[in-house]
Design a protein around this motif. Structure first.
Motif, mmCIF file in Angstrom:
data_model
loop_
_atom_site.group_PDB
_atom_site.id
_atom_site.type_symbol
_atom_site.label_atom_id
_atom_site.label_comp_id
_atom_site.label_asym_id
_atom_site.label_seq_id
_atom_site.Cartn_x
_atom_site.Cartn_y
_atom_site.Cartn_z
ATOM 1 N N ASN A 32 40.175 74.756 47.541
ATOM 2 C CA ASN A 32 41.193 73.816 47.233
ATOM 3 C C ASN A 32 40.586 73.185 47.445
ATOM 4 O O ASN A 32 41.318 72.707 48.810
ATOM 5 C CB ASN A 32 41.996 74.594 47.773
ATOM 6 C CG ASN A 32 43.476 74.810 47.133
ATOM 7 O OD1 ASN A 32 43.176 72.981 46.973
ATOM 8 N ND2 ASN A 32 44.059 75.063 46.824
ATOM 9 N N TYR A 150 41.827 82.480 40.676
ATOM 10 C CA TYR A 150 41.645 83.762 41.777
ATOM 11 C C TYR A 150 40.788 83.533 42.498
ATOM 12 O O TYR A 150 39.850 83.300 41.848
ATOM 13 C CB TYR A 150 42.666 85.039 40.584
ATOM 14 C CG TYR A 150 42.620 85.843 41.789
ATOM 15 C CD1 TYR A 150 43.604 86.075 42.775
ATOM 16 C CD2 TYR A 150 41.575 86.712 42.801
ATOM 17 C CE1 TYR A 150 43.816 86.500 43.839
ATOM 18 C CE2 TYR A 150 41.338 87.656 43.330
ATOM 19 C CZ TYR A 150 43.339 87.342 44.111
ATOM 20 O OH TYR A 150 42.702 88.844 45.411
ATOM 21 N N ALA A 152 40.531 85.309 46.367
ATOM 22 C CA ALA A 152 41.065 86.126 47.413
ATOM 23 C C ALA A 152 40.557 85.459 48.522
ATOM 24 O O ALA A 152 39.688 84.521 48.881
ATOM 25 C CB ALA A 152 39.508 87.657 47.293
ATOM 26 N N GLU A 153 41.208 85.456 49.330
ATOM 27 C CA GLU A 153 41.399 84.604 50.457
ATOM 28 C C GLU A 153 40.140 84.571 51.621
ATOM 29 O O GLU A 153 39.527 84.200 52.162
ATOM 30 C CB GLU A 153 42.196 84.876 51.684
ATOM 31 C CG GLU A 153 43.898 84.395 51.743
ATOM 32 C CD GLU A 153 44.664 85.196 52.122
ATOM 33 O OE1 GLU A 153 44.657 85.346 53.671
ATOM 34 O OE2 GLU A 153 45.983 85.315 52.084
ATOM 35 N N SER A 154 38.877 86.064 51.316
ATOM 36 C CA SER A 154 37.575 86.545 51.732
ATOM 37 C C SER A 154 36.725 85.395 51.111
ATOM 38 O O SER A 154 36.003 85.376 51.736
ATOM 39 C CB SER A 154 37.437 87.755 51.333
ATOM 40 O OG SER A 154 36.856 88.341 50.266
ATOM 41 N N ASP A 156 38.027 82.111 50.093
ATOM 42 C CA ASP A 156 38.465 80.829 50.290
ATOM 43 C C ASP A 156 37.983 79.699 51.575
ATOM 44 O O ASP A 156 38.028 80.212 52.564
ATOM 45 C CB ASP A 156 39.843 81.085 50.999
ATOM 46 C CG ASP A 156 40.983 79.161 49.991
ATOM 47 O OD1 ASP A 156 40.251 78.251 50.556
ATOM 48 O OD2 ASP A 156 41.885 79.954 50.254
ATOM 49 N N SER A 158 38.179 76.569 52.608
ATOM 50 C CA SER A 158 39.116 75.837 52.112
ATOM 51 C C SER A 158 39.484 75.044 53.670
ATOM 52 O O SER A 158 38.722 74.569 54.163
ATOM 53 C CB SER A 158 40.594 75.463 51.855
ATOM 54 O OG SER A 158 39.589 75.787 50.124
ATOM 55 N N GLU A 159 39.675 76.818 54.706
ATOM 56 C CA GLU A 159 40.321 76.446 55.514
ATOM 57 C C GLU A 159 38.692 76.084 57.242
ATOM 58 O O GLU A 159 38.681 74.741 57.450
ATOM 59 C CB GLU A 159 40.993 77.253 56.543
ATOM 60 C CG GLU A 159 42.090 77.236 56.457
ATOM 61 C CD GLU A 159 42.466 76.360 56.353
ATOM 62 O OE1 GLU A 159 43.162 75.540 57.908
ATOM 63 O OE2 GLU A 159 43.871 75.841 55.822
ATOM 64 N N GLN A 160 37.952 76.403 56.678
ATOM 65 C CA GLN A 160 36.006 76.217 57.515
ATOM 66 C C GLN A 160 35.710 74.480 57.053
ATOM 67 O O GLN A 160 35.718 73.740 57.828
ATOM 68 C CB GLN A 160 35.909 77.127 56.588
ATOM 69 C CG GLN A 160 35.452 78.486 56.959
ATOM 70 C CD GLN A 160 34.142 78.829 56.932
ATOM 71 O OE1 GLN A 160 33.518 78.766 57.062
ATOM 72 N NE2 GLN A 160 35.268 80.434 56.235
#
Length: 178
Positions: A32, A150, A152-154, A156, A158-160
């Protein structure tokens, strides 16, 4: 009839040879970008750098506006007791001040937009490089950005990406991009 069996045999052989390629794991990730650009510490540093750089010019514009307001109030208050010559001089001074404020404000906005775009381009390049490095390090075959309907969080990442940007960031007052 024999040609038909040969065609079926060749088709079956082709399909069987394609199965391992279909079964091979393809790693796909999603980032994202707008979230990363918003939350990255480098983005906050760039915003702060721009604020510090342009604050004196903004204060100058505010002071000019106060001076103009003072002149307008003087004219409104004392117009009846001023001679025509003094009143016209004050009106010309107000017009000149308004023009100067407008010119100064336009220059300020142009310069700010140019600098903001420079900082954004630097940040986008850093984020891009970080995503590519992460994708290569984690053996991703494909990483997609915004405009995804869409994810899935798996998948994503972005946090990494943000974790890596945070790890890269070293606050330095003289340099907003690290």
């Amino acid at each position: 009839m024999r040609k038909t069996w040969i065609h079926y045999f060749l088709l079956a052989l082709f399909l069987l040879s394609a199965v391992p390629a279909v079964q091979a794991e393809t790693r796909i990730g999603f980032v994202n970008i707008s979230l990363v650009l918003k939350k990255a510490p480098q983005a906050d540093a760039a915003r702060q750098k721009l604020e510090n750089e342009f604050a004196p010019r903004d204060e100058k514009i505010v002071a000019m506006q106060k001076k103009l307001k003072q002149l307008e109030e003087e004219l409104a208050r004392d117009a009846d007791i001023m001679s025509d010559e003094v009143r016209k001089k004050k009106e010309r001074q107000i017009v000149l001040e308004k023009r100067e404020i407008e010119r100064t404000r336009e220059e300020f906005n142009e310069d700010l937009n140019i600098r903001r775009n420079d900082e954004l381009n630097r940040l986008q390049k850093l984020v891009y490089d970080t995503i590519v490095t992460l994708a290569k390090d984690k053996n991703y075959d494909l990483v997609v950005g915004d405009n995804v309907i869409y994810a899935a969080e798996s998948v994503d990442l972005s946090e990494q990406v943000l974790e890596r940007l945070n790890a890269q960031y070293k606050p330095n007052p003289g340099n907003a991009q690290n």
